[in-house]
Design an enzyme around this catalytic site. Structure first.
Site, short mmCIF file in Angstrom:
data_model
loop_
_atom_site.label_atom_id
_atom_site.label_comp_id
_atom_site.label_asym_id
_atom_site.label_seq_id
_atom_site.Cartn_x
_atom_site.Cartn_y
_atom_site.Cartn_z
N ASP A 54 -17.34 6.72 -1.96
CA ASP A 54 -16.12 6.60 -1.14
C ASP A 54 -15.97 7.94 -0.41
O ASP A 54 -16.65 8.92 -0.74
CB ASP A 54 -14.92 6.32 -2.06
N HIS A 91 -6.98 0.89 -6.75
CA HIS A 91 -7.20 -0.06 -5.65
C HIS A 91 -7.82 -1.34 -6.26
O HIS A 91 -8.99 -1.64 -6.05
CB HIS A 91 -8.14 0.58 -4.63
N CYS A 93 -16.41 1.17 -0.06
CA CYS A 93 -15.22 0.38 0.25
C CYS A 93 -14.89 0.40 1.74
O CYS A 93 -14.23 -0.49 2.24
CB CYS A 93 -14.03 0.89 -0.57
N GLN A 96 -9.64 -4.07 -4.05
CA GLN A 96 -10.96 -3.63 -3.63
C GLN A 96 -11.97 -3.87 -4.75
O GLN A 96 -13.08 -4.38 -4.53
CB GLN A 96 -10.90 -2.13 -3.29
N ARG A 149 0.89 -1.17 0.00
CA ARG A 149 0.00 0.00 0.00
C ARG A 149 0.92 1.20 0.00
O ARG A 149 1.65 1.45 0.97
CB ARG A 149 -0.91 -0.01 1.23
N ARG A 168 -13.57 -8.96 0.75
CA ARG A 168 -12.14 -8.64 0.63
C ARG A 168 -11.32 -9.91 0.92
O ARG A 168 -10.35 -10.20 0.24
CB ARG A 168 -11.72 -7.52 1.60
#
Ligand code: CP
Ligand code: NVA
Length: 304
Positions: free
Chosen positions: A219, A125, A259, A128, A98, A287
């Site tokens: 988001d 991402h 998310c 995700q 990340r 996930r």
């Protein structure tokens, strides 16, 4: 060596990876297929879901995951990313990172000779997005409908736009002009969508976007790293809040996705995120299944 840095890296393999994720969820794959394998997880930013899904996922696959926070490893003190990649490549079998800068991950992957998995950058991402489409598949049964993303055209939005294009799902972004998704990603998404007979629409008209939608997604307005712009962003996005009035314009069985983490009262009202259309916890659980599929695919299947 194949890595997953962008949805573009799996342009023609999204459905295959989703099928593996469904199989993991249904308990159909042999136990511990990654027995003895090691995954290093580098975090330059905070995480709950990504960290736990990869760590627990690796454990369930029979391997081990190492949590390496930027604060604790030499990368945070300026050791070059290329040296870090070469060193880690000699000790572990895969790296999830990340990172603040997407290009750092691209550089990192060039230097490593093991699979690198993007666990979020400023640009994308992809992990995700895979979990999200697994959730759509489970709740809708297909990708025939209209997927609408409200708010910031950020990393999550970029990956969703690409993955919807790959799956032939119509994708609409409702965002202020200033916050449109990445230009190169829009171009790529348009190219893929054209091949798959689906559409990409970018508009600032929230009500038009909401009409007849099958999936709503939003988001945070202030992503990690955008904190200095928080006050301006709250003003710029206020008309893009997902609220009941928009749900009423969508299809009756619209699902609401996020998310997470979410800020109730900003990008979404409590009424919507905690209401009957919300599938956010199924999405969060996915996930785990999707990340197991990613590790299995990149660290085993592609290497055989
Ligand atoms: N959605 C997501 O990536 O969550 P975390 O930041 O908690 O990992
Ligand atoms: N867009 C958000 C996603 C967090 C999972 C961020 O980058 O902070």
């Amino acid at each position: 060596m194949r890595s997953l840095l962008s949805v573009l890296d799996i342009e023609n393999e999204v459905e295959k990876i989703l099928d593996i994720a469904s199989d993991f969820k249904a308990g159909k794959i042999e136990e511990k297929p990654l027995e003895g394998q090691k995954l290093a997880m580098i975090f330059q930013k905070s995480s709950t879901r990504t960290r736990v899904s990869f760590e627990v996922g690796m454990y369930e696959l029979g391997g081990t995951a190492l949590f390496l926070s930027n604060k604790d490893i030499q990368l945070g003190r300026g050791e070059p990313i290329s040296d870090t990649a070469k060193v880690l490549s000699r000790m572990v079998d895969g790296i999830m990172i990340r990172a603040i800068e997407h290009n750092d991950v691209v550089e990192f992957a060039k230097e490593a000779d093991i699979p690198i998995i993007n666990g979020l950058t400023n640009l994308e991402h992809p992990c995700q997005a895979l979990a999200d489409m697994l959730t759509v598949k489970e709740h809708k049964g297909n990708f025939d409908g209209k997927f609408v993303y409200f708010g910031d055209g950020n990393n999550v939005c970029n990956s969703l736009m690409l993955i919807c294009a790959c799956l032939g799902m119509d994708f609409t972004v409702a965002c202020p002009d200033k916050y449109q998704p990445n230009e190169k990603i829009i171009k790529e998404a348009l190219r893929i969508a054209k091949n798959n007979n689906s559409t990409i629409t970018i508009t600032s008209d929230v009500k038009e976007a909401a009409k007849d939608a099958d999936v709503f997604y939003t988001d945070v307005w202030v992503s990690m790293g955008d904190e200095a712009e928080a006050a301006q962003r709250e003003l710029d996005f206020k008309d893009y809040q997902v609220r009941q009035e928009l749900i009423d314009l969508a299809k009756e069985d619209v699902i609401f996705m996020h998310c997470l983490p979410a800020i109730r009262g900003q990008e979404v009202t409590s009424e919507v995120i905690d209401g009957p259309h919300s599938v956010i916890f199924d999405e969060a659980e996915n996930r785990l299944h999707a990340q197991k599929a990613v590790m299995y695919y990149f660290m085993k299947e592609l290497l055989n």
